[in-house]
Design an enzyme around this catalytic site. Structure first.
Site, PDB file in Angstrom:
ATOM      1  N   GLY A 297       0.650  -1.132  -0.046  1.00  0.00           N
ATOM      2  CA  GLY A 297      -0.054   0.017   0.141  1.00  0.00           C
ATOM      3  C   GLY A 297       0.875   1.352  -0.049  1.00  0.00           C
ATOM      4  N   SER A 298       0.455   2.183   0.697  1.00  0.00           N
ATOM      5  CA  SER A 298       1.049   3.678   0.439  1.00  0.00           C
ATOM      6  C   SER A 298       2.263   3.692   1.025  1.00  0.00           C
ATOM      7  CB  SER A 298       0.010   4.659   1.119  1.00  0.00           C
ATOM      8  OG  SER A 298      -1.185   4.734   0.214  1.00  0.00           O
ATOM      9  N   THR A 299       2.673   2.752   2.035  1.00  0.00           N
ATOM     10  CA  THR A 299       4.038   3.022   2.473  1.00  0.00           C
ATOM     11  C   THR A 299       5.250   2.875   1.591  1.00  0.00           C
ATOM     12  OG1 THR A 299       4.051   0.743   3.200  1.00  0.00           O
ATOM     13  CG2 THR A 299       3.563   2.507   4.928  1.00  0.00           C
TER      14      THR A 299
ATOM     15  N   LYS B 192       4.768   4.123  -1.587  1.00  0.00           N
ATOM     16  CA  LYS B 192       5.018   5.382  -2.230  1.00  0.00           C
ATOM     17  C   LYS B 192       6.347   6.098  -1.962  1.00  0.00           C
ATOM     18  CE  LYS B 192       0.104   6.171  -2.510  1.00  0.00           C
ATOM     19  NZ  LYS B 192      -1.283   6.873  -1.933  1.00  0.00           N
TER      20      LYS B 192
END
Length: 632
Positions: A288-290, A292
């Site tokens: 997920g967004s980690t 990014k």
């Protein structure tokens, strides 16, 4: 006469041949077969009662014992010395609460020395005293070392556990078994032909204990992490939860834990799945967004974005090759700078970042940050993760990888990769064993040191990544990890789980990757919670507060000093507001009362001039807080 002389010669020759044969046989036995026959003879009259060596201890970086040994007793029998085997078997079976026939089988076995296994293994002192009080010849109670973990389920998956014979079966106990295992000693004595022990015939051979292992783990931080994981399980009833704390500048793992866990002292009470899966190094999932953070670091290094000058208009979604990719915020965020894309964790914005990088460059950075190979951590059971081959990455796959979907990674890969993004750009190999010592002399026989894998990005890029991630905590989705007076950076993550190739509805792994101090990181803290119940499943609402509590414990444990140049937090009307404490040192009492209007003032001492204040100036305090001033 001649026949008689001939017969005499024949007899003489035969006697000489027989004599030479006997001499040859004696020579063969004395020279070539001596050791074999001597060992067989000694086996008939010599007995060895084993003294088990202590297994080496496992300690944290500060010398606090994590795995040690306790002394128990094991029953050995010499069958030939036991006169009434039936009566002895009856008494022993009652004391050991064991089957009579099995005990009798031990006592009647045709052997010189028999270990009563498993019925007579690792006996407590009360049981051993009862056997000793029988005063029966042929029963021997010998010291045996038993593994003991004083903190029970703390660090259980890292430490591992041992079997009944003190052999390592998982974790460090298995990985470093050859160092931890000692060399047993013995008490030797001589017996007569009937097996009776001869007096004054004992010889003692000392056991050699195993080597001690010192870890990179800090027990105080580990206990804080374990407490937060226990609270998480109690509060949210998730399927799993895990956390890792690492020094980003060395790769040293300072704490590692997961739930479900187990008490290594009683590992047989748990299923194999629980005791053998060390989630921080084994579990694979879409980050997920980690993730990014990796896309951000690559884009800044390649110069494809400018955080302040480049803008993107988020209308709530972006379409790639006919696939609509939504933002988590319905309707989108509108016009954003790239810094705001990071702060808002805007998926369409990161898709654009990935498109500007291009497939090959994005792929190479993912690889260089260590996401396509095992980290090499010195623990058993590490997974590799899953990633598309370069030739199989199309526009949609590239887009989803940019914001952490379509790629499967492990927690330890994430922690080492993000550490490289914020530590100046160097990827380090993580490790948990600091050094190994010889127990009697304390000489270091093996020592691990930081291992640089590669330089991934420049120091300048790393500085920009730290700046952006600190902004995420002060102004973006990571607000719940903000700690007043301390510079904290981080990134939230909310990853939809996959089952049989289909994304599950309402089932997420929520995570947070944080670090402090944000300007010069010393600690990276990662928290992931699998399917928390009874709360909106976002990394910012679930995992960020957990990571915050761990970081606050680190601040307390390590005595980290507050910073005067903290990025101010953006408050909502629900938040408790903090303001900087004004400086009143050197002011008069009258001047201070004007400057501190709105605060509660607590005076001490006498006089008109202020010589000291608490909290100090420029430290963030709650609105209407009490300011203590000293007059002199």
């Amino acid at each position: 006469m001649k026949d008689k002389q001939f017969r005499i010669k024949i007899v003489l020759i035969m006697i000489i041949v027989i004599f030479l044969f006997i001499l040859g046989r004696i020579f063969y036995i004395q020279v070539f077969s001596y050791n074999k026959l001597n060992n067989l003879a000694q086996a008939l009259w010599q007995r060895n009662l084993p003294i088990t060596a202590d297994r080496g201890r496992i300690l944290d970086r500060n010398g606090k014992v994590l795995a040690t040994n306790i002394t128990t007793t094991t029953l050995y029998v010499v069958p030939n010395q036991i006169v009434d085997k039936e009566d002895t078997a009856k008494k022993l079976s009652e004391i050991l609460n064991a089957d009579y026939d099995k005990i009798l089988a031990h006592l009647t076995k045709r052997t010189s020395l028999e270990k009563v296994n498993p019925e007579g293994r690792q006996l407590d002192s009360d049981t051993a005293d009862k056997i000793n009080n029988l005063n029966i010849d042929g029963l021997y109670l010998m010291k045996e070392s038993k593994r003991y973990y004083p903190y029970e389920d703390v660090l259980a998956h890292v430490l591992g556990y041992v079997g009944i014979d003190n052999q390592g079966l998982s974790g460090l106990e298995l990985k470093y078994d050859e160092y931890l295992t000692g060399k047993d000693g013995s008490i030797k004595y001589t017996s007569d032909g009937k097996g009776n022990r001869l007096k004054s015939s004992e010889a003692y051979e000392k056991a050699q204990n195993g080597m001690d292992i010192y870890l990179t783990i800090d027990l105080d931080i580990q206990l804080a992490l374990e407490k937060e994981l226990a609270n998480t399980f109690s509060k949210y009833n998730p399927e799993q939860a895990l956390s890792v704390v690492m020094d980003p500048n060395t790769g040293e793992v300072l704490a590692m834990g997961s739930r479900p866990t187990f008490d290594a002292n009683n590992y047989k009470n748990y299923d194999l799945e629980t005791i053998n899966r060390n989630l921080p190094i084994w579990k694979n999932y879409e980050p997920g967004s980690t993730f990014k953070i990796i896309t951000l670091a690559a884009s800044l290094e390649e110069g494809t974005i400018n955080l302040f000058e480049d803008h993107y208009h988020d209308g709530g979604s972006i379409t790639v090759e006919g696939a609509r990719i939504k933002c988590w915020k319905s309707g989108g965020h509108g016009s954003e700078t790239m810094l705001e894309v990071v702060e808002n964790s805007c998926n369409p914005g990161f898709v654009v970042m990935g498109q500007k990088l291009g497939t090959e460059r994005l792929y190479n950075y993912v690889k260089n940050f260590g996401f396509m190979e095992k980290t090499g951590i010195d623990l058993n059971g590490e997974s590799k993760g899953i990633m598309f081959d370069l030739e199989n990455i199309g526009p949609v796959e590239q887009a989803t990888i940019s914001f952490g979907q379509g790629i499967s990674v492990t927690p330890i890969q994430q922690v080492t990769g993000v550490s490289a993004a914020i530590n100046g750009g160097t990827l380090y190999q993580p490790y948990v064993v600091k050094y190994i010592t010889e127990p009697e002399t304390s000489d270091v026989i093996l020592e691990n040191s930081p291992q640089k894998v590669r330089q991934v990005i420049s120091e300048k890029t790393s500085e920009m990544v730290r700046f952006a991630l600190e902004s995420v905590v002060s102004s973006g989705t990571g607000k719940n990890a903000y700690i007043e007076n301390y510079r904290v950076g981080g990134k939230t993550g909310t990853a939809q789980k996959v089952n049989n190739g289909v994304y599950m509805s309402g089932n997420y792994i929520v995570s947070f990757m944080g670090f402090l101090p944000a300007d010069k990181p010393e600690y990276v803290v990662y928290v992931a919670v699998d399917n928390p119940k009874g709360i909106t499943q976002y990394g910012g609402t679930v995992s960020a507060p957990i990571a915050k509590n761990i970081m606050k414990n680190i601040i307390s444990i390590k005595g980290l000093k507050p910073s005067s140049d903290v990025t101010p937090r953006e408050y909502t009307w629900l938040d408790t507001k903090y303001v900087k404490a004004p400086n009143v040192v050197g002011k008069t009492k009258k001047e201070a009362s004007t400057i501190l209007k709105g605060f509660t003032i607590e005076y001490s001492g006498t006089g008109e001039n202020i010589i000291y204040q608490e909290p100090e100036a420029d430290i963030y305090v709650k609105e209407n807080a009490t300011i203590k001033v000293m007059l002199g």
